[in-house]
Motif scaffolding. Structure first.
Motif: not given
Length: 272
Positions: A6-10, A208-211
């Motif tokens: 969730y943190a990565l998505g935010l 961030t998108a790749v991750k």
């Protein structure tokens, strides 16, 4: 683990919104109507994909400089129609009724929007259509089996290197891309700061998108992208001047409903 996702998505959503806002500011407010040189192979077989990528960022930059962000997203989302139609013709792929309905909503809203847009800009919509075609064709190109050995990061590295080389060569005949002597000192400072911010934010958005793609299923990534677009579209009227009629607002809502239905159909397909 769920909290980290969730943190990565935010974080992705934040970079997505701020990146689009910065690009819109540089392109429309600071009047930088040429593609930035910070977007950037070595693999000759990927050359067609890199050309589509350059067409994507060039036409996208021209369109975003003239269209409000919600209108730009509506035309951008119509690229799913290009992807769907091309896949059906080339791979004979069968789609569920929910995907067919979503694609129909995306197409109908994109076709109707120019007719009801109170800020209609023929040039902006022209470049948005070119951008839409390039994005749709690029997605199809990415799915070809011969390129499955290339990771997302490798593809983007090739694209960015190729775009830097191509756009640098094109900079001379299209004019001075830096324009140092064409702006007062303050404007020049804002201009270069905006370009640098756009470049850095675009780079971090890419990472961030790749991750996000490496850590989540594709259908979950699509959900985060959908949320990021909604946030950017809803917040943009508070940052930029946008005039939206009731009919245009209906087109925007139909378009986002279509994209939401598309995400839902992909989630259902993946869970089977």
């Amino acid at each position: 683990m769920t909290v980290n996702r969730y943190a990565l998505g935010l974080v992705f959503c934040c970079f997505y919104v701020v990146s689009y806002f910065t690009n819109k500011y540089v392109l429309s407010v600071l009047k930088f109507t040429y593609p930035t040189l910070f977007q950037g192979a070595v693999v000759l077989s990927w050359l067609p994909g890199s050309l589509l990528f350059v067409g994507n960022i060039y036409a996208g930059s021209r369109a975003l400089s003239r269209l409000p962000i919600p209108m730009f997203f509506t035309l951008h989302n119509a690229s799913e129609v290009v992807t769907h139609m091309t896949s059906r013709l080339t791979h004979k792929e069968h789609a569920s009724w929910t995907k067919l309905l979503s694609v129909s909503l995306l197409l109908a809203s994109a076709v109707s929007l120019p007719l009801v847009d109170p800020q209609f800009d023929p040039g902006g919509y022209f470049w948005a259509v070119i951008h839409c075609l390039c994005v749709g064709a690029y997605r199809v190109f990415q799915k070809l089996p011969k390129y499955s050995h290339l990771s997302d990061l490798e593809q983007q590295c090739i694209n960015y290197i190729f775009s830097v080389l191509l756009l640098a060569v094109a900079a001379h005949p299209t004019g001075d891309l830096f324009g140092v002597f064409e702006f007062p000192f303050l404007q020049s400072y804002r201009f270069h700061s905006g370009c640098c911010a756009s470049a850095l934010l675009g780079f971090f958005l890419l990472l961030t998108a790749v991750k996000l793609k490496s850590g989540l299923p594709l259908e979950h990534c699509a959900s985060w992208l959908f949320l990021a677009k909604i946030l950017a579209a809803c917040l943009s009227p508070f940052v930029f001047d946008i005039v939206v009629s009731k009919s245009a607002l209906c087109c925007l809502l139909v378009n986002f409903a279509g994209e939401g239905l598309l995400v839902y159909s992909e989630y259902n397909a993946a869970s089977r």
